[in-house]
Design an enzyme around this catalytic site. Sequence first.
Site, PDB file in Angstrom:
ATOM      1  CB  SER A 252      -0.900   0.008   1.244  1.00  0.00           C
ATOM      2  OG  SER A 252      -0.107   0.195   2.407  1.00  0.00           O
ATOM      3  CE  LYS A 253      -2.159   6.134  -3.135  1.00  0.00           C
ATOM      4  NZ  LYS A 253      -1.326   6.017  -4.328  1.00  0.00           N
ATOM      5  NE  ARG A 254       1.277  -0.573   6.190  1.00  0.00           N
ATOM      6  CZ  ARG A 254       0.306  -1.317   5.712  1.00  0.00           C
ATOM      7  NH1 ARG A 254      -0.713  -0.741   5.082  1.00  0.00           N
ATOM      8  NH2 ARG A 254       0.307  -2.632   5.824  1.00  0.00           N
ATOM      9  CG  HIS A 255       4.326  -1.179   2.315  1.00  0.00           C
ATOM     10  ND1 HIS A 255       3.037  -1.612   2.090  1.00  0.00           N
ATOM     11  CD2 HIS A 255       4.693  -1.698   3.511  1.00  0.00           C
ATOM     12  CE1 HIS A 255       2.645  -2.370   3.107  1.00  0.00           C
ATOM     13  NE2 HIS A 255       3.633  -2.431   3.976  1.00  0.00           N
ATOM     14  CB  ALA A 256       6.865   1.902  -2.141  1.00  0.00           C
TER      15      ALA A 256
END
Length: 462
Positions: free
Chosen positions: A238-242
Amino acid sequence: MKKVVTRFAPSPTGTLHIGGVRTALFNYVYAKQNNGLFLIRIEDTDRERSTKEFEKNILDSLHSIGLSPDLEPINQSERNDVYIAAAQKLIDSNQAYYCDCSVEELDQMRAEQQSKGLKPQYDGRSRNKNLSKSEKTVLRLKTPLDGEVVVKDHVRGDIVFNNSELDDLIILRSDGSPTYHLCNVIDDYEQGVTTVIRGEDHISNTPRQIHIQNALGYPELEYAHLPLVLGTDKKRLSKRHAATSLQEYKELGYLDSAILNTLARLGWSRGEKEVFYLEDLIKEFNINDVQKAGAIFDITKLDFLNSQHMANLELEEFIHHIKPFLESKKIDINTHPKKEILIDSMRSSANNLEGIASNLICYFQDVTEYNQKAIDKFIGSSSEILIDLRDKLNSVQKWDEANIDNILSSYRDEKGLSVPKVNQPLRIALTGSTNSPSLGMTLSLFKKEEAITRIEKLINLI
């Protein structure tokens, strides 16, 4: 032998996710390996969330990265009549029935099942009522009451489902609209699909779709359920990873070939070989070698592979790729007298084109900001070395890399100073940071007057 046909079936409810690109890539490669067709189907039956903008983004993105379909894409939203006709066929063959259970009735039924420790599922109470269609009825498929479904999967081998665990699936809603499973099965049949390659989150859908296939007399398909793309914490990417959309990576200046290379390695490997191009994958990829475990997306792996792919470009190609990134920074590469030498010497200064373009700004525009940590580390509060070097460089008659290197080397020997102690202050003066090619090369990329002016500017600042 039947021609292999694969398909990628995205929903246009967002931009193209890199997990979707990997699914499209494996479908494309498998089709090409078998001299088959790669198709695209837009699953846009969710009218509220689907948009033409997202559909265009998905199709443009796939085309731009080299995964174009062999036939025109189809849209599920335009095929309602086909689905209704198939549903009627199921009614006529007594393999589907109308159900008028209310939401409250279904909730109560499931609550009772859970209280007894049973799996909550529809119990078939309307199965033999012979109800007629009305505004309150849904159409359900008659799932076989016993026996099992075996999914033959290239990645996981045979997956067995007991029919007793699968309830009677809704295939038409009360408003007459078809559900995902019915559309999916009919489109696969009508598009001539032979092989379904998709994420493992669809495994539970597969036995239900096989029941619909069997009821309609459709041929068996082969399956490959790919491991999900995970972040470094082993949770779904998800966007929290990349960044998760293909568009974001392209805008950062990651090459298409490097993105495909990285995605191909998510769940599949080939010995020690790391760098692949699309044509290599078509030769060497084997769907049966895809792992079952979740595939970790690590940006450092993309950085490494992108640097390899950039290094493999001919200089002309590299300049072609970086030009748009420079133009977005108002830089005309042709204004530099040594553009080829400059670009070639800087092409490994960052892991992507955006980073390299940022590092090139100082060769076209004045330095407006200095790396303070670098100043503290290599210069401190004394400008003595910079003053010495300014004076020595000012006397250089032939302004080229060899002469400049000789001057710097002599000064280091004369003063008994280390390379960083002499070189880094000059780098900071010229570029604002310590990131540049060899110092003689860096100085030679500027006109002598410009180099001296920049050194003096930093002396004044210190």
